[in-house]
Write a protein that holds these residues in place. Structure first.
Motif, short mmCIF file in Angstrom:
data_model
loop_
_atom_site.label_atom_id
_atom_site.label_comp_id
_atom_site.label_asym_id
_atom_site.label_seq_id
_atom_site.Cartn_x
_atom_site.Cartn_y
_atom_site.Cartn_z
N GLU A 192 -7.86 -10.41 5.70
CA GLU A 192 -6.81 -9.51 6.74
C GLU A 192 -5.43 -9.91 6.42
O GLU A 192 -4.68 -9.17 6.37
CB GLU A 192 -7.15 -9.88 8.24
CG GLU A 192 -8.58 -9.07 8.94
CD GLU A 192 -8.40 -9.26 10.20
OE1 GLU A 192 -7.54 -8.64 11.12
OE2 GLU A 192 -8.89 -10.06 10.81
N GLU A 201 -4.50 -8.23 3.33
CA GLU A 201 -3.99 -6.71 3.64
C GLU A 201 -2.76 -6.75 3.95
O GLU A 201 -1.86 -5.80 3.74
CB GLU A 201 -5.08 -6.28 4.58
CG GLU A 201 -6.46 -6.31 4.20
CD GLU A 201 -6.85 -5.15 3.32
OE1 GLU A 201 -6.05 -4.14 3.08
OE2 GLU A 201 -8.15 -5.28 2.72
N TYR A 202 -2.40 -7.52 5.16
CA TYR A 202 -1.11 -7.50 5.69
C TYR A 202 0.25 -7.57 4.73
O TYR A 202 1.35 -7.06 4.44
CB TYR A 202 -0.60 -8.31 6.74
CG TYR A 202 -1.26 -7.98 8.33
CD1 TYR A 202 -1.02 -6.75 8.83
CD2 TYR A 202 -2.61 -8.81 8.50
CE1 TYR A 202 -1.54 -6.48 9.95
CE2 TYR A 202 -3.01 -8.59 9.82
CZ TYR A 202 -2.60 -7.22 10.45
OH TYR A 202 -3.32 -7.00 11.70
N THR A 203 -0.13 -8.55 3.77
CA THR A 203 0.69 -8.70 2.63
C THR A 203 0.94 -7.68 1.84
O THR A 203 1.94 -7.20 1.35
CB THR A 203 0.72 -10.06 1.99
OG1 THR A 203 0.17 -11.21 2.87
CG2 THR A 203 1.46 -10.50 0.80
N GLY A 204 -0.32 -7.20 1.62
CA GLY A 204 0.04 -5.97 0.49
C GLY A 204 0.55 -4.82 1.21
O GLY A 204 1.38 -4.18 0.41
N GLN A 205 0.49 -4.51 2.34
CA GLN A 205 1.31 -3.44 3.38
C GLN A 205 2.36 -3.82 3.25
O GLN A 205 3.51 -2.76 2.98
CB GLN A 205 0.75 -3.27 4.44
CG GLN A 205 -0.89 -2.69 4.50
CD GLN A 205 -1.45 -3.04 5.99
OE1 GLN A 205 -0.78 -3.06 6.97
NE2 GLN A 205 -2.77 -3.07 5.96
N ARG A 206 2.97 -4.90 3.45
CA ARG A 206 4.52 -5.46 3.31
C ARG A 206 5.26 -4.98 2.04
O ARG A 206 6.08 -4.67 1.98
CB ARG A 206 4.65 -6.73 4.01
CG ARG A 206 6.03 -7.26 3.85
CD ARG A 206 6.99 -6.73 4.89
NE ARG A 206 8.15 -7.10 4.71
CZ ARG A 206 9.21 -6.47 5.00
NH1 ARG A 206 9.15 -5.24 5.89
NH2 ARG A 206 10.61 -7.11 5.32
N ALA A 250 4.19 -3.11 -0.21
CA ALA A 250 4.19 -1.55 -0.46
C ALA A 250 5.58 -1.00 0.25
O ALA A 250 5.98 -0.04 -0.36
CB ALA A 250 3.02 -1.07 -0.18
N VAL A 251 5.58 -1.25 1.63
CA VAL A 251 6.71 -0.71 2.40
C VAL A 251 7.98 -1.05 1.92
O VAL A 251 8.78 -0.04 2.37
CB VAL A 251 6.53 -0.71 3.90
CG1 VAL A 251 5.02 -0.35 4.31
CG2 VAL A 251 6.55 -2.13 4.17
N LYS A 280 -4.21 -3.42 -4.09
CA LYS A 280 -4.90 -2.06 -3.73
C LYS A 280 -3.62 -1.14 -3.22
O LYS A 280 -3.89 0.02 -3.23
CB LYS A 280 -6.07 -2.14 -2.37
CG LYS A 280 -7.29 -2.83 -2.93
CD LYS A 280 -8.08 -2.92 -1.80
CE LYS A 280 -7.63 -3.24 -0.57
NZ LYS A 280 -8.75 -3.42 0.68
N TYR A 281 -2.80 -1.74 -2.52
CA TYR A 281 -1.36 -1.43 -2.06
C TYR A 281 -0.26 -1.09 -3.11
O TYR A 281 0.67 -0.39 -2.99
CB TYR A 281 -1.19 -2.25 -0.94
CG TYR A 281 -1.78 -2.10 0.30
CD1 TYR A 281 -2.15 -1.15 1.29
CD2 TYR A 281 -2.96 -3.24 0.12
CE1 TYR A 281 -2.81 -1.38 2.15
CE2 TYR A 281 -3.83 -3.46 1.21
CZ TYR A 281 -3.83 -2.40 2.27
OH TYR A 281 -4.71 -2.60 3.15
#
Length: 289
Positions: free
Chosen positions: A126, A129-134, A136-137, A162-163
């Protein structure tokens, strides 16, 4: 003149010991030594707050990465063309800025027998996932995603990737976790053998020299590179890059999946834009294992 005004006037003067002298003089003129014991107590507190010695500030080593343009020009050519104004020096000057994102791996199974069994926990996945999302944004054009060859870092990097579609993944053994240098002050809960510092330290220093340096003169645009590795490696990198004593690396703490952002300017100046940022994760997802 009030007691408060006398103290305020004295403390408004810059300088450590100057404040004490001015406070005493001002108070004496207005009779506060005999009338107000509070002043004497205040002066004692001010004196106690003064450092016995001021730290020595060493100069910044402009050629810390051995890539200063003036040091990379053949001596004879430099003499003929004239020091920093030579065409060779100008051609060797970096023009781009490097942004390096150092990511600590996510939470993993500490009870695993060997590296292959020390896989990410469900919470660790999890976190990645948060790090990848960060990442990416942030909307940056990442050039490469390098990761330690250890299982927990490799898994973290693959989830992050993945991001970031299209960003190349590269594995590196130099980035594996280890003991970079004996910490100061020493700690009692972790005491590697001297040989481990000797072996790991050389490897981690080699990783620093490979990845942390100013841009190549041929690089035209700013770059954004991600390195997924380990807490000890990241902390050592930060100390070395900022020219802080590397023995202080263990004084910092990093959460799993956190982001540390170093910026290296063409001049060789280094800035720490973020250290262990994990504010993009919910508080109940934060760990430091």
């Amino acid at each position: 003149m009030s007691f408060r005004k006398a103290i305020s006037l004295a403390c408004g003067i810059a300088g450590g010991s100057v404040v004490l002298v001015c406070a005493a003089v001002t108070a004496d003129k207005h009779g506060y030594f005999g009338e107000r014991c509070r002043l004497r107590e205040t002066l004692v507190a001010l004196h106690a707050a003064q450092p016995t010695t001021w730290p020595t500030v060493n100069g910044w080593d402009n050629n810390w990465d051995k890539r200063d343009p003036s040091s990379m020009v053949n001596g004879k050519r430099k003499e003929c063309a004239g020091d920093n104004g030579s065409p060779d020096v100008e051609n060797n000057k970096p023009k781009a800025t490097r942004h390096i994102f150092l990511i600590r791996h996510s939470q993993y199974n500490l009870k695993g027998d060997g590296d292959k069994e020390r896989i990410l926990t469900p919470l660790g996945r999890e976190q990645a996932e948060y790090t990848g999302q960060r990442l990416a944004v942030l909307g940056l054009k990442y050039d490469v995603l390098i990761h330690s060859s250890m299982t927990r870092a490799t898994e973290t990097a693959h989830i992050i990737s993945k991001y970031l579609p299209g960003v190349e993944l590269v594995s590196c053994d130099l980035l594996r976790e280890g003991a970079p240098i004996e910490p100061v002050p020493p700690v009692t809960h972790w005491k590697p053998e001297a040989v481990q510092y000797h072996e790991d330290g050389a490897r981690i220093e080699a990783a620093f020299r490979r990845y942390i340096h100013r841009a190549d003169p041929k690089q035209k645009e700013d770059s954004y590179e991600i390195i997924v590795c380990h807490a000890n490696v990241i902390r050592y990198f930060v100390c070395r890059a900022l020219q802080f004593p590397p023995e202080g690396w263990l004084r910092m703490g990093l959460n799993n999946g956190s982001i540390t952002w170093l910026t290296i300017r063409p001049s060789g100046r280094v800035a720490l834009r973020a250290l262990g940022d994990s504010g993009f994760m919910p508080p109940d997802k934060l760990t430091r294992t």
